[in-house]
Design a protein around this motif. Sequence first.
Motif, PDB file in Angstrom:
ATOM      1  N   LYS A   1     -21.069  17.557  41.195  1.00  0.00           N
ATOM      2  CA  LYS A   1     -21.084  18.659  42.158  1.00  0.00           C
ATOM      3  C   LYS A   1     -21.030  20.015  41.487  1.00  0.00           C
ATOM      4  O   LYS A   1     -21.839  20.907  41.767  1.00  0.00           O
ATOM      5  CB  LYS A   1     -19.908  18.506  43.127  1.00  0.00           C
ATOM      6  CG  LYS A   1     -20.087  17.375  44.131  1.00  0.00           C
ATOM      7  CD  LYS A   1     -18.961  17.376  45.147  1.00  0.00           C
ATOM      8  CE  LYS A   1     -19.182  16.267  46.189  1.00  0.00           C
ATOM      9  NZ  LYS A   1     -18.091  16.253  47.205  1.00  0.00           N
ATOM     10  N   VAL A   2     -20.058  20.205  40.588  1.00  0.00           N
ATOM     11  CA  VAL A   2     -19.890  21.517  39.952  1.00  0.00           C
ATOM     12  C   VAL A   2     -20.969  21.749  38.902  1.00  0.00           C
ATOM     13  O   VAL A   2     -21.680  22.761  38.934  1.00  0.00           O
ATOM     14  CB  VAL A   2     -18.489  21.637  39.312  1.00  0.00           C
ATOM     15  CG1 VAL A   2     -18.354  22.971  38.583  1.00  0.00           C
ATOM     16  CG2 VAL A   2     -17.405  21.520  40.384  1.00  0.00           C
ATOM     17  N   LEU A   3     -21.103  20.788  37.948  1.00  0.00           N
ATOM     18  CA  LEU A   3     -22.093  20.953  36.884  1.00  0.00           C
ATOM     19  C   LEU A   3     -23.499  20.983  37.453  1.00  0.00           C
ATOM     20  O   LEU A   3     -24.340  21.786  37.022  1.00  0.00           O
ATOM     21  CB  LEU A   3     -21.952  19.824  35.866  1.00  0.00           C
ATOM     22  CG  LEU A   3     -22.896  19.889  34.661  1.00  0.00           C
ATOM     23  CD1 LEU A   3     -22.699  21.198  33.896  1.00  0.00           C
ATOM     24  CD2 LEU A   3     -22.685  18.692  33.737  1.00  0.00           C
ATOM     25  N   GLY A   4     -23.765  20.136  38.429  1.00  0.00           N
ATOM     26  CA  GLY A   4     -25.088  20.115  39.045  1.00  0.00           C
ATOM     27  C   GLY A   4     -25.430  21.439  39.707  1.00  0.00           C
ATOM     28  O   GLY A   4     -26.553  21.940  39.588  1.00  0.00           O
ATOM     29  N   PHE A   5     -24.443  22.021  40.400  1.00  0.00           N
ATOM     30  CA  PHE A   5     -24.648  23.325  41.042  1.00  0.00           C
ATOM     31  C   PHE A   5     -24.979  24.394  40.002  1.00  0.00           C
ATOM     32  O   PHE A   5     -25.913  25.182  40.174  1.00  0.00           O
ATOM     33  CB  PHE A   5     -23.393  23.716  41.825  1.00  0.00           C
ATOM     34  CG  PHE A   5     -23.440  25.095  42.414  1.00  0.00           C
ATOM     35  CD1 PHE A   5     -24.056  25.335  43.627  1.00  0.00           C
ATOM     36  CD2 PHE A   5     -22.874  26.180  41.738  1.00  0.00           C
ATOM     37  CE1 PHE A   5     -24.111  26.611  44.162  1.00  0.00           C
ATOM     38  CE2 PHE A   5     -22.919  27.464  42.258  1.00  0.00           C
ATOM     39  CZ  PHE A   5     -23.541  27.673  43.482  1.00  0.00           C
ATOM     40  N   LEU A   6     -24.205  24.406  38.901  1.00  0.00           N
ATOM     41  CA  LEU A   6     -24.430  25.418  37.863  1.00  0.00           C
ATOM     42  C   LEU A   6     -25.790  25.239  37.199  1.00  0.00           C
ATOM     43  O   LEU A   6     -26.512  26.214  36.978  1.00  0.00           O
ATOM     44  CB  LEU A   6     -23.314  25.330  36.817  1.00  0.00           C
ATOM     45  CG  LEU A   6     -21.927  25.789  37.271  1.00  0.00           C
ATOM     46  CD1 LEU A   6     -20.899  25.491  36.194  1.00  0.00           C
ATOM     47  CD2 LEU A   6     -21.932  27.279  37.609  1.00  0.00           C
ATOM     48  N   LEU A   7     -26.145  23.995  36.884  1.00  0.00           N
ATOM     49  CA  LEU A   7     -27.429  23.749  36.225  1.00  0.00           C
ATOM     50  C   LEU A   7     -28.601  24.163  37.106  1.00  0.00           C
ATOM     51  O   LEU A   7     -29.579  24.745  36.623  1.00  0.00           O
ATOM     52  CB  LEU A   7     -27.560  22.268  35.851  1.00  0.00           C
ATOM     53  CG  LEU A   7     -26.669  21.782  34.705  1.00  0.00           C
ATOM     54  CD1 LEU A   7     -26.772  20.278  34.544  1.00  0.00           C
ATOM     55  CD2 LEU A   7     -27.048  22.474  33.395  1.00  0.00           C
ATOM     56  N   ARG A   8     -28.494  23.862  38.383  1.00  0.00           N
ATOM     57  CA  ARG A   8     -29.588  24.211  39.301  1.00  0.00           C
ATOM     58  C   ARG A   8     -29.738  25.716  39.452  1.00  0.00           C
ATOM     59  O   ARG A   8     -30.835  26.213  39.714  1.00  0.00           O
ATOM     60  CB  ARG A   8     -29.354  23.576  40.671  1.00  0.00           C
ATOM     61  CG  ARG A   8     -29.713  22.094  40.732  1.00  0.00           C
ATOM     62  CD  ARG A   8     -29.668  21.572  42.160  1.00  0.00           C
ATOM     63  NE  ARG A   8     -28.311  21.545  42.677  1.00  0.00           N
ATOM     64  CZ  ARG A   8     -27.480  20.517  42.537  1.00  0.00           C
ATOM     65  NH1 ARG A   8     -27.880  19.439  41.881  1.00  0.00           N
ATOM     66  NH2 ARG A   8     -26.265  20.560  43.034  1.00  0.00           N
ATOM     67  N   HIS A   9     -28.637  26.457  39.283  1.00  0.00           N
ATOM     68  CA  HIS A   9     -28.688  27.905  39.510  1.00  0.00           C
ATOM     69  C   HIS A   9     -28.680  28.723  38.217  1.00  0.00           C
ATOM     70  O   HIS A   9     -28.657  29.955  38.279  1.00  0.00           O
ATOM     71  CB  HIS A   9     -27.514  28.330  40.400  1.00  0.00           C
ATOM     72  CG  HIS A   9     -27.648  27.868  41.821  1.00  0.00           C
ATOM     73  ND1 HIS A   9     -27.226  26.614  42.220  1.00  0.00           N
ATOM     74  CD2 HIS A   9     -28.171  28.472  42.925  1.00  0.00           C
ATOM     75  CE1 HIS A   9     -27.475  26.474  43.518  1.00  0.00           C
ATOM     76  NE2 HIS A   9     -28.041  27.573  43.963  1.00  0.00           N
ATOM     77  N   LEU A  10     -28.701  28.049  37.076  1.00  0.00           N
ATOM     78  CA  LEU A  10     -28.722  28.781  35.804  1.00  0.00           C
ATOM     79  C   LEU A  10     -30.039  28.559  35.048  1.00  0.00           C
ATOM     80  O   LEU A  10     -30.080  28.518  33.829  1.00  0.00           O
ATOM     81  CB  LEU A  10     -27.524  28.364  34.936  1.00  0.00           C
ATOM     82  CG  LEU A  10     -26.175  28.891  35.411  1.00  0.00           C
ATOM     83  CD1 LEU A  10     -25.049  28.361  34.531  1.00  0.00           C
ATOM     84  CD2 LEU A  10     -26.148  30.420  35.426  1.00  0.00           C
ATOM     85  N   ASN A  11     -31.091  28.395  35.847  1.00  0.00           N
ATOM     86  CA  ASN A  11     -32.439  28.425  35.266  1.00  0.00           C
ATOM     87  C   ASN A  11     -32.722  27.256  34.325  1.00  0.00           C
ATOM     88  O   ASN A  11     -33.430  27.413  33.333  1.00  0.00           O
ATOM     89  CB  ASN A  11     -32.635  29.744  34.509  1.00  0.00           C
ATOM     90  CG  ASN A  11     -34.055  30.272  34.667  1.00  0.00           C
ATOM     91  OD1 ASN A  11     -34.746  29.907  35.621  1.00  0.00           O
ATOM     92  ND2 ASN A  11     -34.489  31.104  33.751  1.00  0.00           N
ATOM     93  N   THR A  12     -32.158  26.088  34.598  1.00  0.00           N
ATOM     94  CA  THR A  12     -32.439  24.923  33.768  1.00  0.00           C
ATOM     95  C   THR A  12     -33.461  24.009  34.446  1.00  0.00           C
ATOM     96  O   THR A  12     -33.646  24.051  35.662  1.00  0.00           O
ATOM     97  CB  THR A  12     -31.166  24.102  33.480  1.00  0.00           C
ATOM     98  OG1 THR A  12     -30.652  23.595  34.708  1.00  0.00           O
ATOM     99  CG2 THR A  12     -30.114  24.967  32.798  1.00  0.00           C
TER     100      THR A  12
END
Length: 225
Positions: free
Chosen positions: A83-94
Motif C-alpha cells: 500500500k505505502v510503497l506501491g503508492f509512492l512508486l506510482r506517484h514518483l515517476n517509476t
Amino acid sequence: MDMLKKIIDKIFVLILYQSARILFKGTLYPLYRIRSFGRKNVPKKGPVLLLCNHQSFLDPVICQLPLGRWTCGVARDSLYEGKVLGFLLRHLNTIPIRRGQADLASMRRIMSALKSGKCLFLFPEATRSHDGKIIDVKPGFSLLSRKTGAKVVPMVIDGTFDCWPRQKKFPSLKGRIGIIYGKPIDPEDIKGLPDKEFAEMIGGRLRDLQSEVRKNMGREPYDYE
C-alpha cells in the motif's frame, strides 16, 4: 475537467517528488556521509540513460540524489503491491516491469520516457550483488540508446552493500557511500556495436569506475582478475 485533473495530478507528483528528495537528502546524506564525483558528466538536458551497478535496496533512491534534474526509474512489478510503497512508486515517476520475462509494454514506456527527454536510470546487472562486486551486465540496453537517441552514462554506487547487503532484512544506520558518474557515451558511438560487446564495454567501465570511487573513498579496489 479531465484537463484540470491532469494539471492537479502533475502538481501533486511534483510536490511529492521534491518533498521526497528533500527528505532523503536531509537524512541519508549525513547518515551515510555520501560523496559524489563526476556530476558534470550527466547532461542537464535531453534524454539520458543512467546505467548503474546494484548493491542494495538503497540504490534507487541514492543514485539520483546528487543530480539537479528530474529522474525516473524502473521497479519490479511486485513492489507495487504494497500500500505505502506501491503508492509512492506510482506517484514518483517509476515504471513497473515484470522480472524474468519480456515486458514489451514496459519497454515502450521506457522508450517513451527517453524520447520525451527524461533522465532514466536502470540496473543492467538485473539483480543485487552478493558481495559488492559488479557482475556481468545483461545484453539489450544498447537498443534503448539507439532507438531513442539517449546518451548513456555509466555510474557506480559503492558502500550501499556494506550498509544494506541482500543477506540482511534491515539497513545499518551508519556507513560511507560514494557515487561516481562516468563520461557519457553518444548514441552514434553505439550504432553498429553488437549487444554483447556493448554489455562487456559497460561492465568494464563500471568496474573501472568502482575502482576509482573506492580509491576516492580511501578503500581498496576489488580484485577482478
